[in-house]
Design an enzyme around this catalytic site. Sequence first.
Site, PDB file in Angstrom:
ATOM      1  N   HIS A 198       1.859  -0.444 -13.406  1.00 14.80           N
ATOM      2  CA  HIS A 198       2.549  -1.741 -13.544  1.00 14.80           C
ATOM      3  C   HIS A 198       4.057  -1.494 -13.642  1.00 14.80           C
ATOM      4  O   HIS A 198       4.496  -0.658 -14.444  1.00 14.80           O
ATOM      5  CB  HIS A 198       2.049  -2.466 -14.796  1.00 14.80           C
ATOM      6  N   GLY A 256       0.792  -1.230   0.000  1.00 13.11           N
ATOM      7  CA  GLY A 256       0.000   0.000   0.000  1.00 13.11           C
ATOM      8  C   GLY A 256       0.820   1.273   0.000  1.00 13.11           C
ATOM      9  O   GLY A 256       0.317   2.337   0.373  1.00 13.11           O
ATOM     10  N   ASN A 266      -4.383   1.496 -13.777  1.00  7.63           N
ATOM     11  CA  ASN A 266      -3.472   0.652 -12.992  1.00  7.63           C
ATOM     12  C   ASN A 266      -2.047   1.159 -13.206  1.00  7.63           C
ATOM     13  O   ASN A 266      -1.751   1.828 -14.198  1.00  7.63           O
ATOM     14  CB  ASN A 266      -3.578  -0.798 -13.483  1.00  7.63           C
ATOM     15  N   MET A 298      -4.160  -7.710  -7.239  1.00  5.58           N
ATOM     16  CA  MET A 298      -3.666  -8.772  -8.124  1.00  5.58           C
ATOM     17  C   MET A 298      -4.788  -9.639  -8.682  1.00  5.58           C
ATOM     18  O   MET A 298      -4.805 -10.849  -8.510  1.00  5.58           O
ATOM     19  CB  MET A 298      -2.652  -9.641  -7.359  1.00  5.58           C
TER      20      MET A 298
HETATM   21  C1  GRF Z   1       3.647  -1.357  -7.421  1.00  5.71           C
HETATM   22  O1  GRF Z   1       4.990  -1.565  -7.695  1.00  5.71           O
HETATM   23  C2  GRF Z   1       2.846  -1.353  -8.676  1.00  5.71           C
HETATM   24  O2  GRF Z   1       3.623  -1.024  -9.792  1.00  5.71           O
HETATM   25  C3  GRF Z   1       2.380  -2.777  -8.799  1.00  5.71           C
HETATM   26  O3  GRF Z   1       2.191  -3.237  -7.511  1.00  5.71           O
HETATM   27  C4  GRF Z   1       3.022  -2.508  -6.633  1.00  5.71           C
HETATM   28  C5  GRF Z   1       2.157  -2.035  -5.505  1.00  5.71           C
HETATM   29  O4  GRF Z   1       2.964  -1.605  -4.447  1.00  5.71           O
HETATM   30  N1  GRF Z   1       1.174  -2.871  -9.585  1.00  5.71           N
HETATM   31  P1  GRF Z   1       2.312  -0.954  -3.158  1.00  5.71           P
HETATM   32  O5  GRF Z   1       1.370  -1.976  -2.558  1.00  5.71           O
HETATM   33  O6  GRF Z   1       1.607   0.278  -3.586  1.00  5.71           O
HETATM   34  O7  GRF Z   1       3.476  -0.677  -2.240  1.00  5.71           O
END
Ligand code: GRF
Length: 196
Positions: free
Chosen positions: A115, A20, A113, A96
């Site tokens: 990525h 998060g 999103n 996910m």
């Molecule tokens: C991020 O690196 C994003 O690119 C990917 O998932 C990760 C989420 O990280 N989709 P966080 O939970 O916001 O720390």
Amino acid sequence: MLATLINDIKRLVVLSSGIGSNLQAMIDTLHDQDGITIAAVVSDKPSPSLKRAIKADIPCLFLPQQKKQSNTDYDNLLDRFIQLFHPDLIVLSGFMRILSAKFVDQYPNKIINIHPSLLPKYKGLNTHRRVLENGEKVHGTTIHFVNQFLDSGEIIAQKIIEITQDDTVESLKRKIKYIEHVFYPKIIKQICQGNP
Ligand code: GRF
């Protein structure tokens, strides 16, 4: 007058099931500022994202998929919760799951999103490891619209970094997240201001 002000506020619903850290960046730099509010947070895991939402007084929902529940039924339930908050933008970060066509078709150009790769290269998991294994010279992160296919919607914006000789999976993860925490809120703000 008050009604006008309320209507002008752009409402985000954030789907975040990981550490998060991107959600936290949004809370720190976007929430209840410049006509943007995070109306709700959803996680399908008992993740730190929920704690971050609770700490910021943002309504949140832990919605795990049940054993016999189909993806379609899960998405219908998810949508029932999301609709309560009338989102202008649904923001995914570390959520996910691949959302069904029925779900995404209800929100054209309203689901985004982030990525950690330069899409269309390296869709899916373990992007940092695969980039290193393939001897890539550059890496990066991509913000894109979400469709029913994995990491495949229209690209909105990308940030590129150079890979150095001493980079590791951990260092790339750290560098990419550092960039994302500024980049994602910036692009979300631009979209909310009608300027993607
Ligand atoms: C991020 O690196 C994003 O690119 C990917 O998932 C990760 C989420 O990280 N989709 P966080 O939970 O916001 O720390």
